[in-house]
Write an enzyme that holds these catalytic residues in place. Structure first.
Site, PDB file in Angstrom:
ATOM      1  N   GLY A  93       0.974  -1.168  -0.120  1.00  0.00           N
ATOM      2  CA  GLY A  93      -0.050   0.023   0.194  1.00  0.00           C
ATOM      3  C   GLY A  93       0.778   1.323  -0.130  1.00  0.00           C
ATOM      4  O   GLY A  93       1.842   1.314   0.515  1.00  0.00           O
ATOM      5  N   GLY A 141       1.332  -8.486  -3.299  1.00  0.00           N
ATOM      6  CA  GLY A 141       1.360  -9.807  -3.924  1.00  0.00           C
ATOM      7  C   GLY A 141       2.665 -10.498  -4.118  1.00  0.00           C
ATOM      8  O   GLY A 141       3.836  -9.859  -4.682  1.00  0.00           O
ATOM      9  N   THR A 163       4.631   1.497   6.535  1.00  0.00           N
ATOM     10  CA  THR A 163       3.212   1.312   6.825  1.00  0.00           C
ATOM     11  C   THR A 163       2.763   2.550   7.682  1.00  0.00           C
ATOM     12  O   THR A 163       3.525   2.776   8.583  1.00  0.00           O
ATOM     13  CB  THR A 163       3.137   0.026   7.554  1.00  0.00           C
ATOM     14  OG1 THR A 163       1.748   0.162   8.071  1.00  0.00           O
ATOM     15  CG2 THR A 163       3.963  -0.260   8.791  1.00  0.00           C
ATOM     16  N   ASP A 180       0.404   2.010   9.502  1.00  0.00           N
ATOM     17  CA  ASP A 180      -0.071   1.433  10.627  1.00  0.00           C
ATOM     18  C   ASP A 180       0.661   1.423  11.920  1.00  0.00           C
ATOM     19  O   ASP A 180       0.336   1.247  12.834  1.00  0.00           O
ATOM     20  CB  ASP A 180      -0.732   0.065  10.322  1.00  0.00           C
ATOM     21  CG  ASP A 180      -1.802   0.040   9.530  1.00  0.00           C
ATOM     22  OD1 ASP A 180      -2.358   0.968   9.120  1.00  0.00           O
ATOM     23  OD2 ASP A 180      -2.534  -0.998   9.124  1.00  0.00           O
ATOM     24  N   GLY A 187      -6.017   0.913  10.005  1.00  0.00           N
ATOM     25  CA  GLY A 187      -5.449   0.369  11.138  1.00  0.00           C
ATOM     26  C   GLY A 187      -6.162  -1.074  11.090  1.00  0.00           C
ATOM     27  O   GLY A 187      -7.059  -1.233  11.800  1.00  0.00           O
ATOM     28  N   ARG A 188      -5.413  -1.950  10.257  1.00  0.00           N
ATOM     29  CA  ARG A 188      -6.003  -3.269  10.053  1.00  0.00           C
ATOM     30  C   ARG A 188      -5.719  -4.275  11.110  1.00  0.00           C
ATOM     31  O   ARG A 188      -6.981  -4.706  11.707  1.00  0.00           O
ATOM     32  CB  ARG A 188      -5.038  -3.775   8.910  1.00  0.00           C
ATOM     33  CG  ARG A 188      -5.949  -4.989   8.183  1.00  0.00           C
ATOM     34  CD  ARG A 188      -5.457  -5.426   6.869  1.00  0.00           C
ATOM     35  NE  ARG A 188      -3.922  -4.838   6.761  1.00  0.00           N
ATOM     36  CZ  ARG A 188      -3.266  -4.333   5.667  1.00  0.00           C
ATOM     37  NH1 ARG A 188      -4.245  -4.600   4.462  1.00  0.00           N
ATOM     38  NH2 ARG A 188      -2.181  -4.048   5.379  1.00  0.00           N
ATOM     39  N   ILE A 209      -7.166   8.973   2.171  1.00  0.00           N
ATOM     40  CA  ILE A 209      -6.633  10.260   2.108  1.00  0.00           C
ATOM     41  C   ILE A 209      -5.412  10.374   3.028  1.00  0.00           C
ATOM     42  O   ILE A 209      -4.499  11.030   3.158  1.00  0.00           O
ATOM     43  CB  ILE A 209      -7.915  11.040   2.451  1.00  0.00           C
ATOM     44  CG1 ILE A 209      -8.762  11.128   1.420  1.00  0.00           C
ATOM     45  CG2 ILE A 209      -7.213  12.721   2.810  1.00  0.00           C
ATOM     46  CD1 ILE A 209      -9.910  12.073   1.656  1.00  0.00           C
TER      47      ILE A 209
HETATM   48  O1  F6P Z   1      -0.926  -1.101   5.517  1.00  0.00           O
HETATM   49  C1  F6P Z   1      -1.447  -0.100   5.502  1.00  0.00           C
HETATM   50  C2  F6P Z   1      -2.745   0.217   4.967  1.00  0.00           C
HETATM   51  O2  F6P Z   1      -3.150   1.463   4.738  1.00  0.00           O
HETATM   52  C3  F6P Z   1      -3.982  -0.281   5.982  1.00  0.00           C
HETATM   53  O3  F6P Z   1      -4.275   0.702   7.124  1.00  0.00           O
HETATM   54  C4  F6P Z   1      -5.026  -0.653   5.397  1.00  0.00           C
HETATM   55  O4  F6P Z   1      -5.909  -1.542   5.759  1.00  0.00           O
HETATM   56  C5  F6P Z   1      -4.593  -1.188   4.033  1.00  0.00           C
HETATM   57  O5  F6P Z   1      -3.194  -0.568   4.079  1.00  0.00           O
HETATM   58  C6  F6P Z   1      -5.391  -0.808   2.853  1.00  0.00           C
HETATM   59  O6  F6P Z   1      -4.708  -1.401   1.611  1.00  0.00           O
HETATM   60  P1  F6P Z   1      -5.033  -1.717   0.173  1.00  0.00           P
HETATM   61  O7  F6P Z   1      -6.641  -1.081   0.162  1.00  0.00           O
HETATM   62  O8  F6P Z   1      -4.239  -0.678  -0.625  1.00  0.00           O
HETATM   63  O9  F6P Z   1      -4.878  -3.063   0.015  1.00  0.00           O
END
Ligand code: F6P
Length: 442
Positions: A88, A155, A208, A210, A254-255, A363
């Site tokens: 990401g 990936g 990241t 996060d 924040g996964r 954003i």
């Molecule tokens: O790991 C960073 C992050 O922005 C997370 O907070 C979010 O869940 C994820 O990436 C979303 O990534 P994408 O939609 O690009 O796969």
């Protein structure tokens, strides 16, 4: 896991026998402070635990300090370097690219710098992505751009093919900028490189928003993401106060870790409830979220709620094991569920309310880095170059106990940093919000 047990050993490709070109600059009178191999930073700074280790006669685990070395493994005039950004987007990617290119070019005289496009795909010829040639001119204007000039992808890709491509191109140092998945891929690439006895150093620069990378105090982009998230909280607070029983609900990225939600909350302190993946909560019952929200509205006539996207996943019937191409869990929409549950609960009680839902989504990670992150990226990028030129490998450049250090990727990859439920960050969030436990006791 105890920090004192961390393996901090950094691998090298071989003896460093080329003098750094910076030595000439020192001879000309310019300042340079070389780092010696025995300059190290203690991993665990707790005085009690240190005293215990000393009394047991056990060595204190310490990270190698990052920075320029006097002797290099590579002859700088022959080096070819490659950069790739994966996963990401994150504020600061372009700052890292710029710092790496400028350090390679100006301090080591490296002229062959390649940018692989769209993540690991760029290293697989069949994708047909062009390779960008990078120099100070190409990277000069990129600071003001969000995203990555190299592009990205998620990936895994075939590791043998990647190594074969690096070998054919004569790449000596590969800088891999990405999250946990990228660091795992970096280790695999470095393993194949070792098996084939190729002189290629693999250097990770963890990325990241996060801030959930194990053994990394802070990841670049996090500060910017928190700053932008804070604006959403301010907006939600204004909306909430604008109406009788106004509710501002903000969903933040924040996964699996709630650092963004918790930190942005502390930056504003007008949040009343924070829900993060690490902390369980209930909707119903006397101490559940809905009753507490109702009480808050009765008392103050408005409320602000921050929810991290990974919170409350237990509420979804169908617990899917769906993963994205990077192997991350695909999340259910907790923001939408909260909106629904709040509306249902207050309507049932005949309480008028005005709920404003804000989802800043991408954003917070797609805009350019703030000055603090830019400075941070400059250090990380330059130290990554020093590590690569010294022939170090299978490491990432990290920040620990206020120093830039070399962390073996194997010590961190696959483990996630989480908000400690009994730590200072979360305890301060509880003090600031007054939300208490949201677990229903009856
Ligand atoms: O790991 C960073 C992050 O922005 C997370 O907070 C979010 O869940 C994820 O990436 C979303 O990534 P994408 O939609 O690009 O796969």
């Amino acid at each position: 896991m105890r920090f004192s047990d961390v393996n901090t050993e950094i691998e090298t490709l071989g003896p460093a026998s080329f003098p750094s070109p910076m030595l000439e600059k020192v001879a000309e009178g310019s300042l340079a402070s070389f780092v010696q191999e025995d300059h190290r930073i203690i991993v665990d700074v707790s005085a009690e635990r240190q005293a215990q280790r000393v009394s047991e006669g056990t060595e204190l685990a310490s990270f190698e300090l990052a920075g320029p070395r006097e002797q290099l493994f590579f002859n700088p005039s022959e080096v070819k370097a490659g950069l790739v950004t994966c996963g990401g987007l994150c504020p600061g990617l372009n700052d890292i690219i710029r710092a790496v290119v400028l350090e390679l070019h100006y301090r080591y005289g490296v002229r062959d710098i390649f940018g692989f496009r769209h993540g690991l795909q760029g290293l697989i010829p069949t994708y047909g992505h062009d390779i960008m040639s990078l120099d100070p001119e190409t990277v000069a204007p990129i600071l003001d751009m969000g995203g990555s000039i190299l592009g990205s992808s998620r990936g895994p890709q075939d590791i043998d093919e990647i190594v074969a491509r690096l070998d054919r191109l004569g790449i000596n140092i590969l800088f891999m900028i990405g999250g946990d998945g990228t660091l795992i891929a970096a280790t695999k690439i470095a393993e194949v490189v070792s098996q084939r006895e190729l002189p290629i150093s693999i250097i990770g620069i963890p990325k990241t928003i996060d801030n959930d990378i194990h053994l990394l105090a802070r990841s670049f982009g996090f500060d910017t993401a928190v700053g932008i998230a804070t604006q959403s909280i301010e907006a939600a607070h204004n909306e909430a106060r604008g109406y009788e029983n106004g509710i501002g609900l903000i969903k933040l990225m924040g996964r699996e870790s709630g650092f963004i939600a918790a930190t942005a909350t502390l930056a504003r302190q007008d949040v009343n409830f924070v829900l993060i993946p690490e902390i369980d909560f209930d909707f119903d019952g006397p101490s559940g979220f809905l009753e507490k929200l109702e009480k808050r509205l009765a008392h103050r006539k408005h409320a602000v709620i921050v929810v991290a996207e990974g919170a409350g996943q237990k509420f979804f019937d169908e617990q899917s094991d769906k993963k994205d191409p990077s192997g991350n869990p695909v999340l259910h929409d907790i923001g939408a569920l909260l909106k629904e549950k709040i509306s249902e609960h207050l309507s049932k009680k005949n309480i008028d309310f005005a709920l404003k839902y804000i989802d800043p989504s991408y954003i917070i990670r797609s805009l350019p880095a703030n000055p603090n992150d830019r400075v941070f990226c400059g250090f990380l990028g330059r130290d990554a170059v020093h590590a690569g030129m010294a022939g170090k490998t299978k490491l990432f450049v990290g920040h620990w106990n206020n120093h830039f250090v070399h962390v073996p990727i194997s010590a961190s990859a696959g483990k996630r940093k989480k908000v400690k439920t009994n730590g200072k960050l979360w305890r301060t969030v509880l003090a600031a919000t007054g939300q208490g436990s949201l677990i229903s006791k009856g």
